[in-house]
Design a protein around this motif. Sequence first.
Motif, PDB file in Angstrom:
ATOM      1  N   GLU A  26       2.112  -4.861   6.027  1.00 25.85           N
ATOM      2  CA  GLU A  26       2.927  -5.303   4.907  1.00 25.85           C
ATOM      3  C   GLU A  26       2.079  -6.038   3.875  1.00 25.85           C
ATOM      4  O   GLU A  26       1.372  -7.002   4.178  1.00 25.85           O
ATOM      5  CB  GLU A  26       4.056  -6.218   5.396  1.00 25.85           C
ATOM      6  N   ASN A  27       2.157  -5.557   2.657  1.00 19.93           N
ATOM      7  CA  ASN A  27       1.478  -6.204   1.527  1.00 19.93           C
ATOM      8  C   ASN A  27      -0.026  -6.357   1.756  1.00 19.93           C
ATOM      9  O   ASN A  27      -0.641  -7.319   1.307  1.00 19.93           O
ATOM     10  CB  ASN A  27       2.108  -7.572   1.253  1.00 19.93           C
ATOM     11  N   LYS A  28      -0.644  -5.394   2.479  1.00 19.92           N
ATOM     12  CA  LYS A  28      -2.068  -5.446   2.771  1.00 19.92           C
ATOM     13  C   LYS A  28      -2.805  -4.328   2.035  1.00 19.92           C
ATOM     14  O   LYS A  28      -2.215  -3.334   1.617  1.00 19.92           O
ATOM     15  CB  LYS A  28      -2.323  -5.282   4.279  1.00 19.92           C
ATOM     16  N   ASP A  31      -6.140 -10.306   3.032  1.00 22.66           N
ATOM     17  CA  ASP A  31      -5.362  -9.188   2.497  1.00 22.66           C
ATOM     18  C   ASP A  31      -5.842  -7.834   2.997  1.00 22.66           C
ATOM     19  O   ASP A  31      -5.217  -6.817   2.713  1.00 22.66           O
ATOM     20  CB  ASP A  31      -5.430  -9.191   0.967  1.00 22.66           C
ATOM     21  N   THR A  88       7.457  -1.449   5.924  1.00 21.89           N
ATOM     22  CA  THR A  88       7.081  -2.154   4.696  1.00 21.89           C
ATOM     23  C   THR A  88       6.070  -1.301   3.932  1.00 21.89           C
ATOM     24  O   THR A  88       5.710  -0.205   4.366  1.00 21.89           O
ATOM     25  CB  THR A  88       6.469  -3.519   5.033  1.00 21.89           C
ATOM     26  N   THR A  89       5.597  -1.838   2.851  1.00 19.93           N
ATOM     27  CA  THR A  89       4.676  -1.079   2.006  1.00 19.93           C
ATOM     28  C   THR A  89       3.371  -1.858   1.828  1.00 19.93           C
ATOM     29  O   THR A  89       3.398  -3.026   1.433  1.00 19.93           O
ATOM     30  CB  THR A  89       5.296  -0.834   0.623  1.00 19.93           C
ATOM     31  N   PRO A  90       2.235  -1.232   2.121  1.00 19.96           N
ATOM     32  CA  PRO A  90       0.961  -1.887   1.813  1.00 19.96           C
ATOM     33  C   PRO A  90       0.703  -1.885   0.316  1.00 19.96           C
ATOM     34  O   PRO A  90       1.328  -1.126  -0.438  1.00 19.96           O
ATOM     35  CB  PRO A  90      -0.060  -1.026   2.560  1.00 19.96           C
ATOM     36  N   LYS A  91      -0.220  -2.735  -0.117  1.00 16.77           N
ATOM     37  CA  LYS A  91      -0.549  -2.778  -1.540  1.00 16.77           C
ATOM     38  C   LYS A  91      -1.209  -1.478  -1.988  1.00 16.77           C
ATOM     39  O   LYS A  91      -0.921  -0.950  -3.061  1.00 16.77           O
ATOM     40  CB  LYS A  91      -1.485  -3.950  -1.831  1.00 16.77           C
TER      41      LYS A  91
END
Length: 722
Positions: A297-299, A54, A95-98
Amino acid sequence: MKQRKLLFPFFLMVLVPGLLLGLLSIFGFSQTLNRKLSDSFFHLLPSHHTFSKDIVIIDIDEQSIAKYADHPELGQWPWKRNIYPTLISYTKLITTPKITIIDILFTERSDYDEALVAANINLGEISHAANFRDGGIVIERKDEEDLSQKFNVPLPADIPFPRYENASFPIGEVGKTAPMIHVVNVIPDNDGILRRFAPFIRWKNKHFPTLAVQAFVLGGEYQTEWKDSRFWIQNNEVKREVPLGKDGLVRAYFYTEKELRNIPRYSAAGIIESLNQLNSSEVEDPEKLLVPPSIFENKIVLIGTSAAATHDDVVTPHGLFPGVIGQAVFASNLIEGHLLRELPEIYGIGFTLVILVIGVLVLFINQWHLLKNLYPILAISLFVGLFYSLYRMDVVLASSSFVVAFPISYLLGFAYLTYTEGKEKRKFNSILRNLVDPGVVSEALEDMESLKKGGEWEITAFFSDVAGFSSISEELSASDLARLLNEYLSAMTKILKSNSGTLDKYIGDAIVGIFGAPIQNHEHPRLACKTALEMLAELEVLRAQWIEKKDYTETARNMAFRIGLNCGPAKVGFMGTDSLASYTMMGDTVNLAARLEAAAKDYGVSILVSESIESVCKKEFHFRFLDWIRVKGKEAPVKIYSLVCLVSELSVQVIDAERMYEEGFQFYLNRNWEKAIDSFEKVSEIYGYEDVTSKLLIDRCKSLFKNPPTSGWDGVFTRTSK
C-alpha cells in the motif's frame, strides 16, 4: 637566518609531498584513492541517514527459481512473461502502490508479450526498463525511434549526462503501450565499485530518466532546472538539487550493510504461493497470507532479481549485492535527499598544504618538544573532525592528499630534524643498550671488528618460552596481547640483565639469553640458575597482580613458562652486516639448551637443565634427576635434571619424593616394570598431587611391559621431536 634555516625543511615537508600529490592527480590515481578512502571512513563513522520506508522489492530469488523450475507456466529462467502481470496485479489486490518499476529487460520478443501489453493497458503506473550501451552494430528500428520521441525528456545539451551509442527499449507492443520507461544502466567507478548514478542518460541527443528519477517523480509530471552548473529536479512536492559531478554522475549515500540487507524484499515465490492460497480458499483473510497484499500500500514497488542465474549483481562499497539493491539505494537517495556532494580535490589539497606548513613551523620553530610529538595527533584529529562534520552535511572531502602527504611530510621533517641535531647515534646507542647487556655496547664501540669475528669459549645458553602462548594470543585483543608481552618480557629481561646475562633476542614470547659472553665470567652456570629461579618468583608476583586487577583472561593470568639451560663451548660474537648485526651464539651447546626447553613440557617442570649445569651448581642449588634422553640429531645420551630450588630451601617432602623416584627409576632400568610403577605412584602420594614426570615414566613402563625392549636396551629415551 631563520628563513634560510626553514628553506630546506619547507622544500622537504611541503614541496616534495605537493609534487607527489600533483603526480597522483595527473595520472588519475587520486580520484580512485579518494573514493576508496571515503568508503573506509564511511564504514567507521556513524551513519546519519536511514533507507527510505517507501520502497519495497519483489525479488525473484534463488528460492523462486528453484521452486518453480519444473512449473509448466513458468519453467526455468528466464520465466515466461505472463508471470509479471500476476505479480503486479497481486500488489493491487486490496490497495494501490504508488508505482511499479520493473528492473528486468523485455528487449526481445516472446510468445507471452500480450500479457505484458494487457498489464500496461489495464494496471497502469508501470515503468519498463531500457538499457543503453556503446559499441556493437547499430540497428535502426522504427519502434525505438517512436519510443525515444515519446519518452524523451527535453534537457539542455550542455548537461554532462552519460551518452551512449545504442539503445534497447522494450520490444514491440510492450514498449508502445508502456506507461513509462526508465533506464537501468549502472556505471561503476574505475575500481569496479558502484558508488554513483546518473539521473538521466543521453541517446541521440535525447534524455531518458533512470530508475531513481522514475521512483522520485512516481511517473507524474516533473520539472528540471540547469543553472550555473547546478541541476535541480522537482516533482509535485519537492524540489531536489542533484549535486552532479563533471561526468554527470552523483555520489550515492550507501547507508550501512545491515540496512541494505534489511531492505524489505518479498520473494516472488511467496507471492505466487499466497495467490494460490487465496484462489483455493485455503486462507480467507488476506492479512494471514505469506505475503499480505497490504504491505504494498502506497509503496514504490521494484521488481528485480537476486538469483545467481540472473547474473544481475553489482559491487557496492559494502560488497556484492543484487543490482536491484543498488537501484533501490539510488531511488532512496533521490526520494529522501541523501545525495552526497563530492568537493573538488583542490579543497583537500588546500587543507593538506595548510597542515604541512604548520608542521614545518612546529618542528623547526617551536621550542616545545612535546608539541612536536603531539602535532600528528592534533593534525589527524583536525582532519577527522573536518571530514566528519562535512560528511554530516552530505559533503565529501577529498582525503587522499592528507592521508598520503601528511605522514610522508612529517616523517621526512622529523628524520631531517633528528639528523641535524645529531640524535641518530644517541638513539641507536640507547636502543642497543636496552636490548643487550651494556658491556656489549661498550665493547662494540671500542672494537667492533673483533666482536664480529667472535670467538669460542664456555658459556651457558638460556632459552625460555611461555607455555600455551598461542591459546593466550587467541583470547586477547592485539593491544592487550602487546601489553601482556611488554609486562612479561620487561620483568624477565630486567632479571636477566641484573645477573650479567646478555639478551640475545626475543622470538615472540620466547627469550634467548647468553651467560658468560661477551664478557667472560666463570660464574655463568650459577648466574643462569639464579636468573631462572628469580624469573619463576617474579612470574608469581605478576600473576598475583593480574589476578588482583582481574586483568587479561584467566588463561593469561595463569601463565607459565619453561626454561632450558645448558653450559659448554659455543661460538659467540656479532653476526650480521655492518649496518645490522646482533650479538648471538651458535653450536651444539646452544641447540641442546633449546631442546631442553622444549622437553620441559613433557616432564611438567619449569626449569630443565643438563648434567653439565647440575655438576657445577649442585652445592648451591638443588636439582632433581629426571631421565636419560637422546635428543634429535644427537647419539650421545644426556642426563637431565629439574632445577627445584636453593639447597637452603630444600624440604624433607621433596627429598623423600625424589628418593622414591630414583628408586623407581632404578627398577625401570632393571626392567622391573611393576615395581617401577609402584614406586612412581608413591611419588605423587608423597607430593600430594600428580607428579607429571612420574606419570610419564608410568606410561612408559606400561608401554614397555606390553612391548619389551631389545636385549641391548640402555634405558635412554629417544626424543623424536625437537
